[in-house]
Structure formats: C-alpha cells, structure tokens
Design an enzyme around this catalytic site. Structure first.
Site, PDB file in Angstrom:
ATOM      1  N   PRO A 246       6.544  -6.525 -13.345  1.00 10.20           N
ATOM      2  CG  PRO A 246       5.572  -5.116 -14.945  1.00 10.20           C
ATOM      3  CD  PRO A 246       6.813  -5.929 -14.669  1.00 10.20           C
ATOM      4  CB  CYS A 247       3.572 -10.300 -11.223  1.00  4.90           C
ATOM      5  SG  CYS A 247       4.258 -10.048  -9.577  1.00  4.90           S
ATOM      6  CG  HIS A 248       2.313  -4.499  -9.520  1.00  3.12           C
ATOM      7  ND1 HIS A 248       3.651  -4.686  -9.788  1.00  3.12           N
ATOM      8  CD2 HIS A 248       2.015  -3.232  -9.939  1.00  3.12           C
ATOM      9  CE1 HIS A 248       4.148  -3.571 -10.322  1.00  3.12           C
ATOM     10  NE2 HIS A 248       3.170  -2.686 -10.434  1.00  3.12           N
TER      11      HIS A 248
END
Length: 285
Positions: A246-248
């Site tokens: 989950p780089c977001h």
C-alpha cells in the site's frame, strides 16, 4: 578535535571501504570489527545504525551485484560465478539470489527465461488492473488504463519470460482485497525482486493498516534510516505491486497526499475508500 560522531563516521567509512575491497573473501564480523578497532558487538550495532543494514547484509548485497555483473556476460557458468563472487558453491549463490532478488541465478541470467508468468485483467473500484503471478506468488500488479500498454510494462519487468493470459488462484486471492474481503489476506503470496533497501521499505509499507496513513519520515524511521526520507520516496515509487503493497498510504509530512505512480486522483479515492470501509466495519461491530 574530532567529535564522537565524526570518529564513528570515519570508522564506518573505513569498514565500508574494507568490505568493498574484500567482499570476495566473505570476511566475518570479527575480522571487520578488528580492522576498525571495535568489538564485534559494538561494530555490528554501529554499522547497522549508520548504514541501515547489518554488515552481513551489506556483504550479501555487494556479492549479489558482483554476481549479477558476471551473469550478464555471455558464457558464465553458475559455478564460476559463485567462485568469482567468493561463495563456497552454487548452493550459496542460489540462496543469495532467492533471498535478495526473488529469483534464481538462472532466472536472472536469462532475463526471466524459465519463468512462466500468468497474467489477467480485472476490474477494481479504481479502474482496471493487470495482475501477474509466478508459481511463487504475485510478481506484478498495476492499474491498466490501456491494456496493451499495461502488458508491455509487465514484459519490461521480465523480458524473456513465457506469458499466459490466465487467472490463477494466486491472482484470485489477491483480487479479493478489492472487495473489502480481508479473510483471504493470509493467502496472498508475493514474489518480488528488488534491492535490500527496497524490500525493507516494501515490508514496512505492509505494516501500515488499511485506513491508516504514514509519512515518508515514518517509513524511514520504520526501516531504521531516519534521514533517508528521499531514498524511501524512491523505493515507494518503485513498488511493483499496486494496492497490495500500500504505497498509496504514504503521504507528505504536511498532510498533503503527494504524488502517486497511478495518479493523485486515484490515490485520493483509494485513501477515502479504505477510510469508509473502516467506518463501515466499526458500525457493523
């Protein structure tokens, strides 16, 4: 008169220079510590604090880069590559690549030959995605505004692999995450390749809970490199598995959402969708 920090820096600088010049002999901790006048215990702790990884991992990384350079040549054997890298045999070379590169030496040498990659396209709340898997796990996921372009981007990652358009069980398990079905999360397996630092950052991202956010500085602290926010940003941007890693969920320290490889509007929608899902879950309870 030098400060203690300056003295420590020169010790680490000397240790790194020694390791770079002698990694083929695979020096152990005691030998390196002696070179800089420290006990093994204090050297291990100091090196890890300054370099972000242990001396052993640093030697492994140098060995890997050297082996990769040899394997790019025309006719190297795995035995000769192991020998030239200072490893005791092809078994250790194999273990090194599996641990740090996520593939075997032969797979790396052949640019993906011997890898069969299944891929498929699916719908998500944020647009179509392409998801790809090897026999070991998900190796790639990206949002696919254009399917031909998305497949071309996948092939650039593994240019010589054999590709089959087939939705396998690994992909199906991974796609459950878009249905807010977290019951299958333990079944999601990843098969990633990256540097030691990238893998550490991606592992840290997996610890950010759904509905939660972290700053680049938070992630840098999580990988024990508090001054490496910029390097963390680069590793976050290189994430090969959208949403699953989950780089977001990483934002700027100012509270701004910041850039996102697949578009800032999509990032905002994803953060809001996860927050809404968390609220729904609380109401159900």
């Amino acid at each position: 008169m030098e400060t203690q920090d300056a003295i420590n820096y020169h010790r680490i600088e000397k240790a790194i220079a020694y390791i770079k010049g002698n990694f083929k002999s695979q020096p152990d901790l005691d030998v390196i510590a002696e070179k800089v006048g420290l006990s093994p215990f204090h050297f291990q702790r100091m090196f890890t604090e300054w370099a972000g990884i242990s001396p052993k991992k640093f030697i492994q990384y140098l060995s890997l880069q050297h082996a990769k350079g040899i394997l790019k040549q025309k006719q190297p054997t795995l035995f000769n590559t192991a020998f030239e890298t200072g490893l005791s045999g092809t078994g250790r070379l194999h273990d090194l690549f599996i641990t740090l590169e996520g593939m075997t030496p032969a797979e790396y040498k052949n640019g993906g030959v011997a890898l069969t990659i299944n891929y498929s396209f699916a719908e998500s709340p944020f647009g179509d995605v392409i998801v790809a898997s090897t026999s070991k796990g998900i190796c790639y996921m990206a949002f696919a505004n254009d399917r031909d372009d998305a497949f071309g981007q996948l092939k650039m990652q593994f240019p010589n692999a054999e590709y089959k358009q087939f939705a396998d069980r690994l992909q199906q398990n991974a796609l459950f995450i878009f249905k807010r079905d977290w019951s299958e999360i333990s079944e999601i397996k990843l098969h990633l390749k990256g540097t030691v630092f990238q893998l550490k950052v991606w592992e840290a991202l997996l610890k950010i809970p759904s509905g939660g956010l972290a700053t680049y500085a938070n992630v840098a602290q999580g990988v024990q490199m508090p001054t490496a926010s910029r390097a963390v940003g680069s590793a976050v941007g290189d994430n090969p598995v959208a949403f699953l890693i989950p780089c977001h969920r990483v934002i700027k320290s100012t509270g701004e959402f910041g850039q996102y490889h697949w578009g800032t509007a999509r990032k905002s929608a994803m953060i809001g969708w996860e927050a809404a899902g968390l609220m729904d879950k609380k109401i159900e309870i």
